[in-house]
Design an enzyme around this catalytic site. Structure first.
Site, PDB file in Angstrom:
ATOM      1  N   ASP A   1      16.306   0.480   1.726  1.00 22.60           N
ATOM      2  CA  ASP A   1      15.161   0.416   2.631  1.00 22.60           C
ATOM      3  C   ASP A   1      15.405  -0.727   3.627  1.00 22.60           C
ATOM      4  O   ASP A   1      16.247  -1.603   3.376  1.00 22.60           O
ATOM      5  CB  ASP A   1      13.909   0.147   1.783  1.00 22.60           C
ATOM      6  CG  ASP A   1      12.675  -0.102   2.607  1.00 22.60           C
ATOM      7  OD1 ASP A   1      12.435   0.662   3.564  1.00 22.60           O
ATOM      8  OD2 ASP A   1      11.933  -1.067   2.296  1.00 22.60           O
TER       9      ASP A   1
ATOM     10  N   ASP B   1      11.224  -1.952  -1.636  1.00 20.99           N
ATOM     11  CA  ASP B   1      10.115  -2.842  -2.016  1.00 20.99           C
ATOM     12  C   ASP B   1       8.780  -2.119  -2.136  1.00 20.99           C
ATOM     13  O   ASP B   1       7.808  -2.698  -2.608  1.00 20.99           O
ATOM     14  CB  ASP B   1       9.958  -3.964  -0.981  1.00 20.99           C
ATOM     15  CG  ASP B   1       9.398  -3.436   0.335  1.00 20.99           C
ATOM     16  OD1 ASP B   1       9.920  -2.408   0.830  1.00 20.99           O
ATOM     17  OD2 ASP B   1       8.434  -4.018   0.852  1.00 20.99           O
TER      18      ASP B   1
ATOM     19  N   ASP C   1      12.427  -2.430   6.065  1.00 21.82           N
ATOM     20  CA  ASP C   1      11.297  -3.369   6.101  1.00 21.82           C
ATOM     21  C   ASP C   1      10.922  -3.898   4.720  1.00 21.82           C
ATOM     22  O   ASP C   1      10.657  -3.124   3.800  1.00 21.82           O
ATOM     23  CB  ASP C   1      10.064  -2.692   6.720  1.00 21.82           C
ATOM     24  CG  ASP C   1      10.248  -2.411   8.204  1.00 21.82           C
ATOM     25  OD1 ASP C   1      11.206  -2.935   8.795  1.00 21.82           O
ATOM     26  OD2 ASP C   1       9.430  -1.658   8.769  1.00 21.82           O
TER      27      ASP C   1
HETATM   28  C1  2M8 Z   1       6.399   1.505   9.880  1.00 20.98           C
HETATM   29  O1  2M8 Z   1       7.041   1.518   8.643  1.00 20.98           O
HETATM   30  C2  2M8 Z   1       6.690   0.570   7.635  1.00 20.98           C
HETATM   31  C3  2M8 Z   1       7.624   0.810   6.467  1.00 20.98           C
HETATM   32  O2  2M8 Z   1       7.280   0.208   5.306  1.00 20.98           O
HETATM   33  C4  2M8 Z   1       5.235   0.651   7.215  1.00 20.98           C
HETATM   34  O3  2M8 Z   1       4.746   1.723   6.847  1.00 20.98           O
HETATM   35  O4  2M8 Z   1       4.604  -0.393   7.245  1.00 20.98           O
HETATM   36  C5  2M8 Z   1       7.152   2.475  10.779  1.00 20.98           C
HETATM   37  O5  2M8 Z   1       6.258   3.023  11.673  1.00 20.98           O
HETATM   38  C6  2M8 Z   1       8.332   1.871  11.498  1.00 20.98           C
HETATM   39  O6  2M8 Z   1       8.755   2.735  12.512  1.00 20.98           O
HETATM   40  C7  2M8 Z   1       8.027   0.493  12.038  1.00 20.98           C
HETATM   41  O7  2M8 Z   1       9.201  -0.119  12.503  1.00 20.98           O
HETATM   42  C8  2M8 Z   1       7.397  -0.379  10.974  1.00 20.98           C
HETATM   43  C9  2M8 Z   1       7.021  -1.752  11.521  1.00 20.98           C
HETATM   44  O8  2M8 Z   1       6.423  -2.559  10.555  1.00 20.98           O
HETATM   45  O9  2M8 Z   1       6.235   0.232  10.441  1.00 20.98           O
HETATM   46 MG    MG Z   2       9.825  -1.402   2.738  1.00 18.98          MG
HETATM   47 MG    MG Z   3      10.615   1.431   4.917  1.00 19.48          MG
END
Ligand code: 2M8
Ligand code: MG
Ligand code: MG
Length: 270
Positions: free
Chosen positions: A6, A212, A8
């Protein structure tokens, strides 16, 4: 060994999206020729930019398992279900985003949420901590529609049931809930790509998967070495039916390196 990871909150820091704490380990994987497959909620457009920063050359999986992008240079065995797109072969698993945006719109009166398609880059930047340019890239989605959920958890359960009737899955990410095709999952895409590697190597592979969040659970559950990277903002997700899960000591990219360094040492690579 193959790494599925993953981004983020895992390879990238939850707050500032930096990967400095993982740089040395990333270089080790490259030097050892161990594929490092990115498996993320992010879009193809975000990945084009991020992969330059990461000097990433391996295949990657976007939008929560909705599609796999394989660089044509990757030397994997092709199949007829892949489409050519520029420098990549693409395998898609889900319906196009438009269906999901329309569906969300139809439920906007009954539930309290903000749809991604209603956000400007500035608003998204403000909400996520991304810079404006990155936020624009994140808005260019192909297969999923993230929502800012403002309603109760109970309402979310009802919403999930309603979406399921339309063949749509509601997947929790770090900040958003994501609408996507029922058959899309990070684990399904991982299994598909892993088979390609087994064909290439003509041997079984060993998968280490790191994540995570809720959206990583199935991917982690199906790995040979299951790793939950500790988050600074929520408790580690439960991985059902596994008693051998590693939970890192450190958060985000530092935890990521901690786990991979340990595996490289146990497996005799270093
Ligand atoms: C979004 O993805 C994260 C993944 O955990 C989330 O749901 O918080 C997506 O929209 C992604 O495209 C974007 O870069 C990210 C930014 O925090 O949020
Ligand atoms: Mg994540
Ligand atoms: Mg993710």
């Amino acid at each position: 060994l193959i790494v599925f990871t993953d981004l983020d909150g895992t390879l990238l820091d939850h707050f500032d999206y930096s990967f400095t704490a993982a740089s040395t380990t990333l270089t080790s994987l490259k030097t050892l020729g161990i594929p490092c497959i990115i498996n993320t909620s992010k879009t193809y457009s975000e990945l084009l930019s991020l992969r330059q920063e990461l000097r990433h050359r391996d295949p990657f999986i976007i939008e929560n398992g909705a599609a796999i992008y394989i660089p044509k240079s990757a030397d994997l065995i092709l199949s007829s279900d892949m489409e050519s797109k520029g420098d990549y072969w693409v395998k898609a698993f889900g319906p196009k985003r438009k269906t999901l945006v329309d569906l969300a719109l139809a439920f906007a009166e009954r539930f309290d949420f903000i749809s991604y398609s209603d956000l400007s880059p500035e608003q998204l930047a403000e909400f996520t901590g991304l810079d404006c340019a990155s936020a624009s890239l994140s808005l260019r989605r192909e297969f999923t529609e993230p929502l800012i959920w403002k309603d109760s958890n109970l309402a979310l359960e009802t919403f999930k049931t309603d979406m399921a009737k339309h063949g749509v899955k509601v997947q929790k990410g770090g900040r958003f809930v994501h609408l996507m095709g029922q058959d899309c999952d990070k684990a399904v895409a991982m299994a598909w790509l892993n088979e390609k590697y087994q064909e290439k190597y003509d041997a079984p592979t060993k998968i280490i998967a790191l994540g995570d969040g809720e959206n990583d659970v199935e991917m982690i559950r199906h790995a040979d070495i299951p790793v939950v990277v500790r988050s600074p903002v929520h408790i580690p997700p439960e991985i059902p039916k596994r008693t051998d899960v590693w939970i890192t000591e450190s958060y985000g990219p530092a935890g990521w390196s901690e786990a991979i360094d340990k595996v490289l040492s146990i497996e005799g690579y270093v």
